[in-house]
Design a protein around this motif. Structure first.
Motif, PDB file in Angstrom:
ATOM      1  N   ALA A 206       0.823  -1.208   0.000  1.00 38.60           N
ATOM      2  CA  ALA A 206       0.000   0.000   0.000  1.00 38.60           C
ATOM      3  C   ALA A 206       0.856   1.257   0.000  1.00 38.60           C
ATOM      4  CB  ALA A 206      -0.936  -0.003   1.213  1.00 38.60           C
ATOM      5  N   GLU A 207       2.045   1.174   0.576  1.00 38.74           N
ATOM      6  CA  GLU A 207       2.950   2.320   0.622  1.00 38.74           C
ATOM      7  C   GLU A 207       3.760   2.478  -0.664  1.00 38.74           C
ATOM      8  OE1 GLU A 207       5.494   2.056   3.998  1.00 38.74           O
ATOM      9  OE2 GLU A 207       3.928   2.590   5.420  1.00 38.74           O
ATOM     10  N   GLY A 208       3.696   1.472  -1.547  1.00 37.95           N
ATOM     11  CA  GLY A 208       4.481   1.529  -2.770  1.00 37.95           C
ATOM     12  C   GLY A 208       5.895   1.016  -2.609  1.00 37.95           C
ATOM     13  N   ALA A 209       6.207   0.395  -1.450  1.00 40.62           N
ATOM     14  CA  ALA A 209       7.556  -0.118  -1.209  1.00 40.62           C
ATOM     15  C   ALA A 209       7.795  -1.464  -1.887  1.00 40.62           C
ATOM     16  CB  ALA A 209       7.806  -0.240   0.295  1.00 40.62           C
ATOM     17  N   LEU A 210       6.715  -2.196  -2.172  1.00 43.35           N
ATOM     18  CA  LEU A 210       6.785  -3.401  -2.985  1.00 43.35           C
ATOM     19  C   LEU A 210       5.528  -3.449  -3.844  1.00 43.35           C
ATOM     20  CD1 LEU A 210       4.763  -5.655  -1.511  1.00 43.35           C
ATOM     21  CD2 LEU A 210       6.675  -5.792   0.079  1.00 43.35           C
ATOM     22  N   ASP A 211       5.418  -4.463  -4.700  1.00 44.78           N
ATOM     23  CA  ASP A 211       4.431  -4.386  -5.774  1.00 44.78           C
ATOM     24  C   ASP A 211       3.392  -5.501  -5.785  1.00 44.78           C
ATOM     25  OD1 ASP A 211       6.004  -2.154  -6.928  1.00 44.78           O
ATOM     26  OD2 ASP A 211       7.466  -3.749  -7.244  1.00 44.78           O
ATOM     27  N   THR A 212       3.687  -6.628  -5.149  1.00 37.94           N
ATOM     28  CA  THR A 212       2.718  -7.727  -5.070  1.00 37.94           C
ATOM     29  C   THR A 212       2.852  -8.408  -3.718  1.00 37.94           C
ATOM     30  OG1 THR A 212       4.220  -9.440  -5.923  1.00 37.94           O
ATOM     31  CG2 THR A 212       2.962  -8.172  -7.551  1.00 37.94           C
ATOM     32  N   ALA A 251      -5.403 -14.809  -1.077  1.00 34.87           N
ATOM     33  CA  ALA A 251      -5.233 -13.381  -1.315  1.00 34.87           C
ATOM     34  C   ALA A 251      -4.195 -13.125  -2.391  1.00 34.87           C
ATOM     35  CB  ALA A 251      -4.823 -12.673  -0.030  1.00 34.87           C
ATOM     36  N   VAL A 252      -4.561 -12.267  -3.331  1.00 36.56           N
ATOM     37  CA  VAL A 252      -3.634 -11.728  -4.325  1.00 36.56           C
ATOM     38  C   VAL A 252      -3.810 -10.219  -4.284  1.00 36.56           C
ATOM     39  CG1 VAL A 252      -2.983 -11.604  -6.753  1.00 36.56           C
ATOM     40  CG2 VAL A 252      -3.767 -13.780  -5.791  1.00 36.56           C
ATOM     41  N   ALA A 253      -2.803  -9.533  -3.793  1.00 37.91           N
ATOM     42  CA  ALA A 253      -2.839  -8.078  -3.708  1.00 37.91           C
ATOM     43  C   ALA A 253      -1.694  -7.518  -4.535  1.00 37.91           C
ATOM     44  CB  ALA A 253      -2.716  -7.618  -2.259  1.00 37.91           C
ATOM     45  N   THR A 254      -1.998  -6.556  -5.382  1.00 36.49           N
ATOM     46  CA  THR A 254      -0.988  -5.955  -6.239  1.00 36.49           C
ATOM     47  C   THR A 254      -1.243  -4.456  -6.387  1.00 36.49           C
ATOM     48  OG1 THR A 254      -2.112  -6.107  -8.387  1.00 36.49           O
ATOM     49  CG2 THR A 254      -1.017  -8.096  -7.598  1.00 36.49           C
ATOM     50  N   ASN A 255      -0.330  -3.811  -7.089  1.00 36.24           N
ATOM     51  CA  ASN A 255      -0.519  -2.399  -7.399  1.00 36.24           C
ATOM     52  C   ASN A 255      -1.543  -2.187  -8.509  1.00 36.24           C
ATOM     53  OD1 ASN A 255       0.863  -3.245  -9.663  1.00 36.24           O
ATOM     54  ND2 ASN A 255       2.555  -1.786  -9.454  1.00 36.24           N
ATOM     55  N   GLY A 256      -2.135  -3.238  -9.002  1.00 37.02           N
ATOM     56  CA  GLY A 256      -3.140  -3.176 -10.060  1.00 37.02           C
ATOM     57  C   GLY A 256      -2.559  -3.483 -11.415  1.00 37.02           C
ATOM     58  N   ALA A 257      -1.467  -2.854 -11.762  1.00 37.97           N
ATOM     59  CA  ALA A 257      -0.858  -3.049 -13.074  1.00 37.97           C
ATOM     60  C   ALA A 257      -0.329  -4.463 -13.256  1.00 37.97           C
ATOM     61  CB  ALA A 257       0.269  -2.038 -13.265  1.00 37.97           C
ATOM     62  N   HIS A 259      -1.611  -7.221 -11.679  1.00 39.79           N
ATOM     63  CA  HIS A 259      -2.550  -8.213 -11.166  1.00 39.79           C
ATOM     64  C   HIS A 259      -2.799  -9.356 -12.147  1.00 39.79           C
ATOM     65  CE1 HIS A 259      -4.970  -8.793  -7.580  1.00 39.79           C
ATOM     66  NE2 HIS A 259      -5.837  -9.442  -8.339  1.00 39.79           N
ATOM     67  N   ALA A 260      -3.000  -9.037 -13.396  1.00 40.80           N
ATOM     68  CA  ALA A 260      -3.276 -10.076 -14.393  1.00 40.80           C
ATOM     69  C   ALA A 260      -2.108 -11.049 -14.508  1.00 40.80           C
ATOM     70  CB  ALA A 260      -3.583  -9.442 -15.753  1.00 40.80           C
ATOM     71  N   ASP A 261      -0.889 -10.553 -14.452  1.00 41.87           N
ATOM     72  CA  ASP A 261       0.289 -11.418 -14.547  1.00 41.87           C
ATOM     73  C   ASP A 261       0.350 -12.395 -13.381  1.00 41.87           C
ATOM     74  OD1 ASP A 261       1.149 -10.203 -16.883  1.00 41.87           O
ATOM     75  OD2 ASP A 261       2.418  -8.752 -15.842  1.00 41.87           O
ATOM     76  N   VAL A 262       0.066 -11.894 -12.177  1.00 42.64           N
ATOM     77  CA  VAL A 262       0.126 -12.751 -10.991  1.00 42.64           C
ATOM     78  C   VAL A 262      -0.993 -13.791 -11.020  1.00 42.64           C
ATOM     79  CG1 VAL A 262       0.042 -12.798  -8.463  1.00 42.64           C
ATOM     80  CG2 VAL A 262       1.235 -10.938  -9.637  1.00 42.64           C
ATOM     81  N   LEU A 263      -2.195 -13.395 -11.412  1.00 40.12           N
ATOM     82  CA  LEU A 263      -3.298 -14.349 -11.509  1.00 40.12           C
ATOM     83  C   LEU A 263      -3.035 -15.395 -12.588  1.00 40.12           C
ATOM     84  CD1 LEU A 263      -6.538 -12.202 -11.080  1.00 40.12           C
ATOM     85  CD2 LEU A 263      -5.551 -13.831  -9.450  1.00 40.12           C
ATOM     86  N   ASP A 264      -2.398 -14.990 -13.673  1.00 43.30           N
ATOM     87  CA  ASP A 264      -2.075 -15.959 -14.737  1.00 43.30           C
ATOM     88  C   ASP A 264      -1.162 -17.057 -14.214  1.00 43.30           C
ATOM     89  OD1 ASP A 264      -3.588 -14.716 -16.644  1.00 43.30           O
ATOM     90  OD2 ASP A 264      -1.916 -13.660 -17.593  1.00 43.30           O
ATOM     91  N   ALA A 265      -0.255 -16.695 -13.315  1.00 41.43           N
ATOM     92  CA  ALA A 265       0.699 -17.667 -12.788  1.00 41.43           C
ATOM     93  C   ALA A 265       0.113 -18.516 -11.666  1.00 41.43           C
ATOM     94  CB  ALA A 265       1.943 -16.939 -12.292  1.00 41.43           C
ATOM     95  N   LEU A 266      -0.775 -17.929 -10.852  1.00 39.49           N
ATOM     96  CA  LEU A 266      -1.230 -18.605  -9.647  1.00 39.49           C
ATOM     97  C   LEU A 266      -2.718 -18.877  -9.589  1.00 39.49           C
ATOM     98  CD1 LEU A 266       0.734 -16.581  -6.937  1.00 39.49           C
ATOM     99  CD2 LEU A 266       1.352 -18.787  -7.910  1.00 39.49           C
ATOM    100  N   GLY A 267      -3.499 -18.230 -10.432  1.00 37.00           N
ATOM    101  CA  GLY A 267      -4.936 -18.206 -10.285  1.00 37.00           C
ATOM    102  C   GLY A 267      -5.637 -19.534 -10.444  1.00 37.00           C
ATOM    103  N   ASP A 268      -6.841 -19.593  -9.871  1.00 36.56           N
ATOM    104  CA  ASP A 268      -7.708 -20.781  -9.937  1.00 36.56           C
ATOM    105  C   ASP A 268      -8.816 -20.604 -10.956  1.00 36.56           C
ATOM    106  OD1 ASP A 268      -6.314 -22.157  -7.985  1.00 36.56           O
ATOM    107  OD2 ASP A 268      -7.511 -21.302  -6.357  1.00 36.56           O
ATOM    108  N   ALA A 269      -8.757 -19.550 -11.747  1.00 36.63           N
ATOM    109  CA  ALA A 269      -9.828 -19.307 -12.718  1.00 36.63           C
ATOM    110  C   ALA A 269      -9.831 -20.396 -13.786  1.00 36.63           C
ATOM    111  CB  ALA A 269      -9.650 -17.941 -13.369  1.00 36.63           C
TER     112      ALA A 269
END
Length: 269
Positions: A206-212, A251-257, A259-269
């Motif tokens: 949330a502080e922008g110190a990391l991204d996912t 939980a998958v929390a990201t800076n938004g930009a 998010h799709a990349d992280v869900l592609d790698a880990l998601g259950d969709a």
């Protein structure tokens, strides 16, 4: 003037009052030689400080918000009010109890308010770190030592995994979920990876110190307070299916930009 239906400023102010009292209790027991530690049925630790903090918050809420129900990690759902999808406070008295027990200062009290089934207020107070984070729907997200020494926070603008700082809690849960290969791939393709764990990774996001920040399994009280802070800071918070958190306990929390990349790698969709 009538207060707007979605103005949760008064509730956020109350959350700060609750956290002030909680900090006094928890810090008095942190590194105490007579700290009492027990094992719960799930083999996770619980201390006399966990119970005292939750009892304090419940007592204050019973006076300040008698019509609201309360769900806490240590004492379950309050019997004084039946939640019908309107207002419920969610409390994790000490998130990071294992750290608390070992004298590691990375632990916090998490306080959230759900209204209409949605998380609308979140506060994370980490007194041993001298830091607190908070947000309410429409109010933005802030961090600092206290309300008078705080600044607005915002997620990063990193848009490529190759430039991203990737955070997670541990690898064991991902292996049990059959997603260890996806985790390792994300770690290899990210600029750096660190396992901060518990609430802390989400607050750094949330502080922008990391991204996912990702976790495979969470209880409602682990995540409820984190969601408003991350989303009000401009981030995206879902479960592994991509559904809005708290979802199915992941939980998958990201800076938004990213998010799709992280869900592609880990998601259950």
């Amino acid at each position: 003037m009538t207060r707007a239906r979605n103005d949760y400023g008064d509730d956020l102010s109350l959350a700060h009052v609750l956290a002030d009292a909680a900090d006094g209790i928890s810090m008095a027991r942190f590194r105490a030689l007579d700290l009492r530690v027990e094992s719960k049925p799930d083999l996770t630790p619980v201390t006399d400080a966990d119970k005292a903090v939750e009892e304090s918050i419940r007592s204050s809420l019973s006076r300040a918000r008698p019509r609201d129900s309360v769900l806490g990690e240590e004492f379950g759902e309050s019997e004084s009010a039946v939640w019908r999808g309107n207002r419920q406070w969610i409390v994790d008295p000490i998130d990071g109890t294992a750290n608390f027990v070992r004298g590691v200062p990375v632990w916090a009290t998490l306080i959230a308010l759900f209204a209409g089934g949605q998380p609308v207020v979140g506060l994370v107070s980490a007194p041993a770190l001298g830091r607190r984070w908070w947000a309410a729907t429409g109010h933005g997200a802030y961090a600092g030592r206290n309300v008078t020494h705080a600044s607005k926070i915002r997620v990063s603008g990193v848009s490529r995994l190759a430039d991203a700082s990737f955070c997670y809690s541990s690898l064991g849960g991902w292996e049990q979920r059959g997603k260890l290969d996806g985790m390792l791939s994300l770690m290899r393709h990210s600029w750096r990876s660190r396992a901060y764990g518990d609430f802390y990774g989400y607050m750094l996001l949330a502080e922008g110190a990391l991204d996912t920040m990702v976790e495979p399994e969470l209880s409602l009280w682990d995540v409820a307070a984190l969601i408003p802070i991350v989303t009000e800071a401009g981030g995206t918070f879902t479960d592994l299916t991509g559904a809005p958190a708290p979802g199915n306990g992941s939980a998958v929390a990201t800076n938004g930009a990213l998010h799709a990349d992280v869900l592609d790698a880990l998601g259950d969709a």
